[in-house]
Design a protein around this motif. Structure first.
Motif, PDB file in Angstrom:
ATOM      1  N   SER A  43      72.159  20.692  39.297  1.00  0.00           N
ATOM      2  CA  SER A  43      71.269  21.510  40.193  1.00  0.00           C
ATOM      3  C   SER A  43      71.046  20.802  41.508  1.00  0.00           C
ATOM      4  N   ASP A  44      71.198  21.716  42.689  1.00  0.00           N
ATOM      5  CA  ASP A  44      70.802  20.989  44.003  1.00  0.00           C
ATOM      6  C   ASP A  44      69.448  21.230  44.269  1.00  0.00           C
ATOM      7  N   ILE A  45      68.595  21.893  43.546  1.00  0.00           N
ATOM      8  CA  ILE A  45      67.230  22.074  43.824  1.00  0.00           C
ATOM      9  C   ILE A  45      66.298  21.829  42.680  1.00  0.00           C
ATOM     10  N   ASN A  46      65.169  21.863  42.749  1.00  0.00           N
ATOM     11  CA  ASN A  46      63.965  21.943  41.829  1.00  0.00           C
ATOM     12  C   ASN A  46      63.672  23.330  41.325  1.00  0.00           C
ATOM     13  N   ILE A  47      63.248  23.307  40.040  1.00  0.00           N
ATOM     14  CA  ILE A  47      62.975  24.562  39.435  1.00  0.00           C
ATOM     15  C   ILE A  47      61.665  24.300  38.890  1.00  0.00           C
ATOM     16  N   PRO A  48      60.460  24.955  39.244  1.00  0.00           N
ATOM     17  CA  PRO A  48      60.178  25.579  40.433  1.00  0.00           C
ATOM     18  C   PRO A  48      60.484  24.962  42.004  1.00  0.00           C
ATOM     19  N   THR A  49      60.823  25.542  42.884  1.00  0.00           N
ATOM     20  CA  THR A  49      61.279  24.935  44.189  1.00  0.00           C
ATOM     21  C   THR A  49      60.001  24.351  44.767  1.00  0.00           C
ATOM     22  N   ASN A 137      45.002  23.758  35.685  1.00  0.00           N
ATOM     23  CA  ASN A 137      45.287  24.856  35.101  1.00  0.00           C
ATOM     24  C   ASN A 137      45.913  25.718  35.812  1.00  0.00           C
ATOM     25  N   ASN A 138      47.083  26.343  34.830  1.00  0.00           N
ATOM     26  CA  ASN A 138      47.610  27.548  35.398  1.00  0.00           C
ATOM     27  C   ASN A 138      48.611  27.163  36.769  1.00  0.00           C
ATOM     28  N   ILE A 139      49.034  25.846  36.869  1.00  0.00           N
ATOM     29  CA  ILE A 139      49.876  25.543  37.888  1.00  0.00           C
ATOM     30  C   ILE A 139      51.069  24.986  37.335  1.00  0.00           C
ATOM     31  N   ARG A 140      52.167  25.710  37.836  1.00  0.00           N
ATOM     32  CA  ARG A 140      53.645  25.079  37.587  1.00  0.00           C
ATOM     33  C   ARG A 140      54.142  24.255  38.431  1.00  0.00           C
ATOM     34  N   ARG A 141      54.195  22.977  38.169  1.00  0.00           N
ATOM     35  CA  ARG A 141      54.469  21.974  39.242  1.00  0.00           C
ATOM     36  C   ARG A 141      56.180  21.875  39.746  1.00  0.00           C
ATOM     37  N   GLU A 142      56.182  21.765  41.222  1.00  0.00           N
ATOM     38  CA  GLU A 142      57.474  21.727  41.290  1.00  0.00           C
ATOM     39  C   GLU A 142      58.414  20.829  40.737  1.00  0.00           C
ATOM     40  N   GLU A 144      59.127  20.868  37.466  1.00  0.00           N
ATOM     41  CA  GLU A 144      58.638  20.600  36.068  1.00  0.00           C
ATOM     42  C   GLU A 144      59.885  20.849  35.143  1.00  0.00           C
ATOM     43  N   GLU A 145      60.485  22.132  35.456  1.00  0.00           N
ATOM     44  CA  GLU A 145      61.623  22.510  34.706  1.00  0.00           C
ATOM     45  C   GLU A 145      62.756  22.051  34.711  1.00  0.00           C
ATOM     46  N   LYS A 148      66.001  18.430  40.660  1.00  0.00           N
ATOM     47  CA  LYS A 148      67.325  18.304  41.395  1.00  0.00           C
ATOM     48  C   LYS A 148      68.108  16.811  40.795  1.00  0.00           C
ATOM     49  N   GLY A 149      69.425  17.144  40.596  1.00  0.00           N
ATOM     50  CA  GLY A 149      70.359  16.196  40.289  1.00  0.00           C
ATOM     51  C   GLY A 149      70.464  16.445  38.702  1.00  0.00           C
ATOM     52  N   LEU A 150      69.989  17.328  38.122  1.00  0.00           N
ATOM     53  CA  LEU A 150      69.929  17.282  36.721  1.00  0.00           C
ATOM     54  C   LEU A 150      71.240  18.116  36.366  1.00  0.00           C
ATOM     55  N   ALA A 151      72.116  17.613  35.249  1.00  0.00           N
ATOM     56  CA  ALA A 151      73.173  18.438  34.770  1.00  0.00           C
ATOM     57  C   ALA A 151      72.427  19.360  33.861  1.00  0.00           C
ATOM     58  N   VAL A 152      72.376  20.517  34.250  1.00  0.00           N
ATOM     59  CA  VAL A 152      71.775  21.620  33.343  1.00  0.00           C
ATOM     60  C   VAL A 152      72.780  22.325  32.600  1.00  0.00           C
TER      61      VAL A 152
END
Length: 410
Positions: A43-49, A137-142, A144-145, A148-152
């Motif tokens: 991945s070239d990006i973070n999810i969430p971005t 509460n109820n925040i999806r952090r940049e 966190e899923e 960037k750089g992870l082999a998905v």
């Protein structure tokens, strides 16, 4: 005769002795289903971005203020998907926020809209918390899923429909996959005609070739169709040689039994070698696995039901072994809705219809005619019932293994 699992093991070990496929190509994402990745997807990006809201509600900033019940906040704007709030929250301030919208940088919490009491005057909107809210509460952090750089997904992964959301989310419009196998398919028999032709007395339509091609549709293969070949040893040998030189696998249907006009087995023996002939399977006993030069040969029975079962048990698992991939066969347990009495000695796959009973248990019925030539009953079934070779009698409500048929379940 050899038992089914022994034959499956022999075929897989034989395929594993072949150097794995290494040539790759780039294909569009939606053309990649069923293909095998030739390299890692990084991945070239973070999810969430960005950090985003998981709920419709209000983004809060505390600046030392807690989020206890009855705390009040002044609403100073909104953040919606694609249009973030352009500002900074002060102490005791909030913004209206929608699911998936970017939260302001100094947001400490998102409270669901159901958990606030909103008051609106001419000049001001305020909210009061109806219950205490935990910090964050109820925040999806940049990231966190996916960071960037992870082999998905790793090389060797077989791409399925459920991989498409992930691949699209990390921006993959195309992927690099191994080039497909080339599989030759043809039928033999003087009696065979193509669908759409007019039948003469003693002639039948070739249903086996379409069946094999349909089974292969979702696999990483290119199908080369050599048509219907007459019962002529010289012509059969010529096509076998041609097919073997142009393909990785040669698949035929019919002509592998012991009749006077079943020439395929002898032709394969002369041109290559037969690894195994006949399997303790009902239906599907006359099955041939062998070598034709560098190609592997699968001689399927001439009976349409036997063709379906033999291809499912032996051919389809072998295809992914060329890429070093082993996929599990989906099977579940179900109670028999009727007793079964048969002769032991051969593994048998009976056609069955499985459904849920009043107790929400799977129950399978095999009250079709199980004659191997009956293809109408195959169309009516939604599962195969696996009966092991050593057992002859099965009682009603006894649990058996079933293989759900593709396309018969959501």
């Amino acid at each position: 005769m050899i038992h089914v699992e022994d034959l499956r093991r022999i075929i897989i070990e034989d395929i594993n002795s072949i150097p794995k496929k290494t040539e790759s190509e780039s294909v569009a994402l939606l053309n990649a289903i069923g293909r095998v990745l030739s390299e890692d997807i990084v991945s070239d990006i973070n999810i969430p971005t960005s950090s985003v809201s998981a709920m419709d509600g209000y983004a809060l900033h505390s600046s030392g203020q807690n989020f206890q019940e009855n705390c009040e906040f002044v609403c100073i704007g909104e953040s919606i998907a694609g249009k973030p709030f352009d500002g900074v929250l002060g102490s005791g301030e909030c913004v209206r926020i929608m699911t998936g919208a970017v939260i302001p940088e100094n947001t400490d919490c998102v409270v669901m809209q159901e958990n606030v009491q909103r008051e609106e005057t001419e000049n001001k909107i305020t909210i009061k918390l109806m219950k205490t809210q935990p910090l964050g509460n109820n925040i999806r952090r940049e990231g966190e899923e996916v960071s960037k750089g992870l082999a998905v997904l790793k090389a060797g992964h077989c791409i399925s429909v459920t991989d498409i959301p992930l691949l699209a989310s990390v921006g993959c419009g195309s992927v690099n996959v191994y080039k497909p196998l080339k599989i030759a398919v043809f039928s033999t028999g003087d009696e065979l005609r193509e669908a759409g032709e007019v039948l003469q007395k003693g002639q039948i339509y070739d249903s086996n070739r379409p069946t094999v091609k349909a089974l292969l549709q979702s696999f990483p293969v290119i199908i080369n169709d050599y048509g219907i070949i007459k019962d002529n040893p010289d012509e059969i040998s010529r096509i076998l040689e041609k097919a073997a030189s142009e393909n990785d696998i040669v698949v035929t249907s019919g002509g592998v039994s012991v009749g006077d006009y079943d020439f395929l087995k002898d032709c394969v023996s002369k041109l290559g070698n037969i690894v195994q002939y006949k399997v303790a399977l009902k239906p599907g006993k006359p099955f041939v696995f062998g070598h034709l030069g560098k190609a592997r040969y699968f001689g399927l029975p001439g009976n349409p039901l036997s063709t379906t079962i033999s291809a499912t048990l032996f051919l389809l698992p072998a295809i992914y072994q060329y890429f070093g991939v082993t996929l599990p066969k989906l099977s579940v347990k179900a109670k028999l809705g009727n007793e079964i009495k048969r002769r032991s000695g051969r593994t048998e796959l009976q056609r069955g219809f499985v459904e849920k009973d009043a107790n929400n248990d799977w129950v399978v019925y095999t009250q079709f005619s199980q004659d191997s030539h009956r293809i109408y009953q195959l169309s009516q079934a939604n599962a195969f019932v696996y009966l092991p070779a050593e057992k002859a009698e099965f009682e009603k409500e006894e649990y058996v293994e079933i293989f759900p048929l593709n396309g018969k379940f959501l």
